[in-house]
Design a protein around this motif. Sequence first.
Motif, mmCIF file in Angstrom:
data_model
loop_
_atom_site.group_PDB
_atom_site.id
_atom_site.type_symbol
_atom_site.label_atom_id
_atom_site.label_comp_id
_atom_site.label_asym_id
_atom_site.label_seq_id
_atom_site.Cartn_x
_atom_site.Cartn_y
_atom_site.Cartn_z
ATOM 1 N N LYS A 1 0.825 -1.211 0.000
ATOM 2 C CA LYS A 1 0.000 0.000 0.000
ATOM 3 C C LYS A 1 0.856 1.256 0.000
ATOM 4 C CE LYS A 1 -4.095 -2.048 2.128
ATOM 5 N NZ LYS A 1 -5.020 -2.049 3.278
ATOM 6 N N ALA A 2 1.930 1.228 0.780
ATOM 7 C CA ALA A 2 2.823 2.385 0.802
ATOM 8 C C ALA A 2 3.446 2.616 -0.572
ATOM 9 C CB ALA A 2 3.913 2.183 1.848
ATOM 10 N N LEU A 3 3.822 1.530 -1.221
ATOM 11 C CA LEU A 3 4.437 1.647 -2.549
ATOM 12 C C LEU A 3 3.430 2.172 -3.573
ATOM 13 C CD1 LEU A 3 7.170 1.068 -3.916
ATOM 14 C CD2 LEU A 3 6.194 -1.054 -4.724
ATOM 15 N N LEU A 4 2.191 1.712 -3.505
ATOM 16 C CA LEU A 4 1.175 2.197 -4.437
ATOM 17 C C LEU A 4 0.899 3.681 -4.232
ATOM 18 C CD1 LEU A 4 -1.330 -0.807 -4.525
ATOM 19 C CD2 LEU A 4 0.036 0.078 -6.426
ATOM 20 N N LYS B 1 4.044 10.006 -7.260
ATOM 21 C CA LYS B 1 5.245 10.400 -8.004
ATOM 22 C C LYS B 1 5.115 10.167 -9.509
ATOM 23 C CE LYS B 1 10.303 9.992 -7.885
ATOM 24 N NZ LYS B 1 10.499 11.428 -7.680
ATOM 25 N N TYR B 2 4.437 9.084 -9.891
ATOM 26 C CA TYR B 2 4.408 8.713 -11.307
ATOM 27 C C TYR B 2 3.020 8.798 -11.942
ATOM 28 C CZ TYR B 2 8.982 7.015 -9.926
ATOM 29 O OH TYR B 2 10.255 6.935 -9.422
ATOM 30 N N GLY B 3 1.982 8.935 -11.114
ATOM 31 C CA GLY B 3 0.666 9.234 -11.655
ATOM 32 C C GLY B 3 -0.106 8.075 -12.234
ATOM 33 N N PHE B 4 0.127 6.861 -11.753
ATOM 34 C CA PHE B 4 -0.705 5.734 -12.199
ATOM 35 C C PHE B 4 -1.019 4.809 -11.036
ATOM 36 C CE2 PHE B 4 3.616 4.150 -12.882
ATOM 37 C CZ PHE B 4 3.557 2.826 -12.485
ATOM 38 N N ASP B 5 -2.029 3.965 -11.223
ATOM 39 C CA ASP B 5 -2.500 3.066 -10.175
ATOM 40 C C ASP B 5 -2.176 1.616 -10.515
ATOM 41 O OD1 ASP B 5 -3.855 4.949 -8.389
ATOM 42 O OD2 ASP B 5 -5.232 5.259 -10.070
ATOM 43 N N GLU B 6 -2.440 0.743 -9.551
ATOM 44 C CA GLU B 6 -2.104 -0.669 -9.725
ATOM 45 C C GLU B 6 -2.767 -1.264 -10.955
ATOM 46 O OE1 GLU B 6 -1.916 -4.848 -7.185
ATOM 47 O OE2 GLU B 6 -3.141 -3.191 -6.443
ATOM 48 N N GLU B 7 -4.023 -0.900 -11.213
ATOM 49 C CA GLU B 7 -4.727 -1.481 -12.362
ATOM 50 C C GLU B 7 -4.089 -1.088 -13.696
ATOM 51 O OE1 GLU B 7 -8.179 1.947 -12.889
ATOM 52 O OE2 GLU B 7 -8.715 -0.005 -12.056
ATOM 53 N N ASP B 8 -3.295 0.004 -13.692
ATOM 54 C CA ASP B 8 -2.675 0.460 -14.941
ATOM 55 C C ASP B 8 -1.505 -0.418 -15.375
ATOM 56 O OD1 ASP B 8 -4.376 2.689 -15.318
ATOM 57 O OD2 ASP B 8 -3.265 3.805 -13.791
#
Length: 498
Positions: free
Chosen positions: A246-249, A255-262
């Motif tokens: 969760k912390a990494l997500l 910072k990079y503007g995308f989510d896990e589903e991406d």
Amino acid sequence: MKQYAPQQFLRGIRTDWEASDMDRTNVWNTYDAKMAEACGEFSDAYRSFLSDCKTERECVDFAVNAAENAGFVELNRAIQEKRQLKPGDKVYFVWMNKSIALFTIGEEPMENGLNILGAHIDSPRMDIKQNPLYESDGFALLDTHYYGGIKKYQYVALPLAIHGVVVKKDGETVVLNVGEDENDPVFFVSDLLIHLSAEQLEKKASKVIEGEALDVIVGSRPLVIDNKTKAGSKGKKTPDKEAVKKALLDLIRDKYGFDEEDFESAELEVVPAGRARDAGFDRSMILGYGHDDRVCAYPSLMAILDTVNVSRTAVCLLVDKEEIGSVGATGMQSRFFENALAEIMNLAGQYSELALRRCLANSCMLSSDVSAGFDPSYASVFEKKNAAFLGCGMVFNKFTGSRGKSGSNDANAEYIAHLRHLFDEAGVCTQTAELGKVDVGGGGTIAYILALYGMNVIDSGIAVLNMHAPFEAISKADLYETYRGYKAFLTGACLVNQ
């Protein structure tokens, strides 16, 4: 140069070769100070390219920028503007951001054939899976699937970088390049410590590290919650379930503007981190990731950028997917090159289906790919008379394949004789080689695919040590001779195909 029919050319070949004619020439012994300086400058530029372009997309971006600066026009733009192509015009065509073809229009009708340099810009690596992120025992990891032929054990305990793109559902593209800047973090695949590895060391090399074990460690710091906002002890902070993930997500989102589903629509490649370096006290070599096959792609690109006033239309092909069989829409087995050529011929007022077929059949190609460099530490796998040596010039492989030449393009003797004459005239140092001893191993290139059109094709490139390892080595002299040879090929007359 005079154009020869096969029978005419063969009458001019000497048959009284002495043994010394087969001796290899050390290229460094042929260079004066001016040539050595030119070799050094070319090698420095290549080393920067190799350091900055570790994926197909990065190579294509580099090629597009270089082409635009050299006066090339994008094909779709030329089509929209209904340009009439004429000799001297320069056009490039990009396919799915991972393959590119560049054309310099020649004086002769294209039906007479093209002079083609063809290299690939993909290299062995690890690809991040589409559902990759998980937490295990306090670590966040990304699951990978290795790409191409690698020794899996070479990718553990090594600083790694992540390059690629994440394309979100709304079409936004996030470009990722993490691990190359000295202020970036790097990533790694862990290995078992020597103190506990007795059982591991008993395994075959192919089993020491399994493919599913090549998971990249990308974090270990958990997200914590304050129990004062929940039921619990006063002020005590405890980690949530999957707190590291969760912390990494959260970090990735911020910072990079995308989510896990991406991750599902991402192409992310894990490659060795760090820049290519000069190798040896004498700086005669370059050590870096991805020489196979960018060490041939770069001089191919530079050769067409530096070539003007060609008789036959000159072409440089930089393609994807060679390491996995040249398959897919961006591999050489697709029709993207044939389709682009049809468009080029149409803009030049030369297209018909028959003219296109004749053009392809009458073309000549150098399949610009690397060869196995003789390694004295592993001399037993080479047949020394027919091996490529670092520092002895551009390499010709009449055939590759495996065992009984299986899967190989086997170049015609007439074509090889023509090329020998061409490169002798240009003063280019060359050598001929096979890919190791018979029955020891083998490999392939894109040569056989272009040969399907009936054109003359031969593998021609640069000898490499440590091929497919995270860091490969080449000779600067071989790199520069190959660039000189590629330029001579693009401007030379071609053998009449019969």
